[in-house]
Design a protein around this motif. Structure first.
Motif: not given
Length: 422
Positions: A53-57, A64-65, A97-102
């Motif tokens: 909650p409160g974060r961007c999914s 692209r994401w 905030d940048n989910p492409r970087y695992v």
């Protein structure tokens, strides 16, 4: 299942990756804040990476994401669950905030219900769409099983590797004070020493808020410029003093601490590294030791049952607010900035349950509250200015009145701000 001192829920398959792999990635990229997400594979071939909650999914589409709001996440997951369209479920540690970087793969959770998996991120187990749910209702529906934070720390080799960290994003310390002149020097000295243990050139600050003491408080001479004192224009009590200090501070992690507490030297480091791994976190010290007014501060950690409350904290949720109060009412809380910005109730007068009410609200909005067994505080006994018996009698009366205010706060909507409950 226990792996690397992490207790995994039954049915979850942990990865056995070496901590050095994730650590090396993090070190090369300057220790940017990280976050845990749940990756859900849809049978359509698309991917969702869901945050708390409160974060961007995020939804992967057309190469692209695409960001998803909390409402969109709930609608999409509800549709996927109803239609049976969910596939593999994986828990990942990604750049915030940048989910492409695992950074690391933490576990597989495909055999668990998606609703339960989302609870590990801070979502309530029982959601009622389109309705304002009270703090009390949301608390009963929340899980505080913070095993994902433990898994992320294990993947990075923390806290063992924390001594090798370069500069962290920054820490603010807010000290609410009233009639505490005799202990200010010790409190300030402990903050300065703990700040000296932060890695690299980590920025820090300490704001003492004088809650309109009868004799204005004064800091000792010769303190570094990061330490300053402000005097409230009117009596605001502890919650209001903390809120004023938060407004005047600027760093992404805030320590709220009472004027009669002295930090252990490793206090700021141990708390701050955990907040690098979660933007919605409250940490509390696992140790507290009482000192006589004239006793020297020991050059050691406070005595305490390190880790003794860990199981109680992990089970927090689905319980009464009284249990929250019992676990956190110690006078020090460390909060990531989005949670610190919730603020404390400003209508409590004298002795009040600020800590427990704040943590209940934070839990209701998706935060986790986590004990830090590796550090703690010393509480310095002293007499505040004024007649002691009269002060104590007034505090008892105020506390009873504040419990009624707390009841009203807990029955108010979880997502709203604080409303005076006089």
């Amino acid at each position: 299942m226990r792996t690397n001192n992490v207790v995994y829920p039954s049915g979850v398959r942990p990865f056995a990756a070496e901590p050095s792999v994730a650590w090396d990635w993090w070190a090369r990229h300057g220790f940017v804040p990280l976050d845990v997400v749940v990756e859900v594979g849809l049978k359509s071939g698309r991917l969702m990476r869901l945050a708390g909650p409160g974060r961007c999914s995020w939804l992967a589409g057309r190469g692209r994401w695409v960001p998803m709001s909390s409402e969109a996440v709930m609608n999409a997951t509800a549709r996927a669950i109803r239609s049976g369209q969910t596939g593999e479920v994986q828990v990942l540690l990604v750049v915030r905030d940048n989910p492409r970087y695992v950074v690391a793969e933490l576990a597989w959770a495909s055999d668990r219900a998606l609703d339960e998996v989302l609870a590990w991120l801070g979502w309530p187990m029982a959601r009622e769409a389109g309705r304002l749910v009270s703090v009390r209702d949301r608390l009963r529906a929340r899980s505080n099983d913070y095993w994902l934070l433990k898994a992320a720390m294990a993947a990075l080799g923390l806290p063992e590797t924390s001594r090798d960290l370069p500069a962290l994003p920054g820490v603010s310390v807010v000290v609410s004070a009233r009639g505490a002149q005799s202990v200010l020097a010790g409190t300030a000295g402990s903050v300065i020493e703990a700040a000296g243990r932060l890695p690299g050139r980590t920025p820090w600050e300490c704001v003492f808020v004088d809650d309109l003491s009868k004799s204005p408080l004064r800091l000792p001479a010769g303190l570094p410029p990061q330490v300053r004192l402000v005097r409230a224009p009117e009596r605001v009590y502890r919650g209001g003093a903390r809120n004023l200090g938060q407004e005047l501070s600027s760093h992404p992690v805030t320590v709220f601490i009472d004027d009669d507490l002295q930090m252990a030297p490793n206090y700021l480091l141990e708390h701050a590294v955990r907040h690098l791994l979660s933007p919605y976190l409250v940490t509390v010290s696992g140790r507290m030791e009482y000192l006589e007014p004239t006793a020297p501060t020991p050059e050691r950690l406070p005595y305490g049952k390190s880790g003794a409350d860990a199981d109680a904290f992990r089970g927090l949720g689905g319980v009464s607010p009284d249990e929250v109060y019992r676990l956190v009412q110690r006078g020090d809380l460390v909060a990531s900035r989005p949670i610190a910005d919730i603020g404390f109730p400003s209508d409590y007068m004298g002795r009040g349950p600020e800590d427990g009410t704040f943590v209940a609200k934070a839990l209701a909005q998706g935060a986790f509250v986590v004990p830090v067994a590796e550090t703690g505080v010393f509480r310095r006994g002293y007499r505040r200015t004024g007649d002691l018996e009269a002060v104590e009698a007034a505090q008892v009366d105020a506390f009873v009145a504040n419990l009624e205010r707390q009841r009203r706060h807990l029955d108010a909507p979880a997502e709203s701000g604080w409303t005076a409950a006089r």
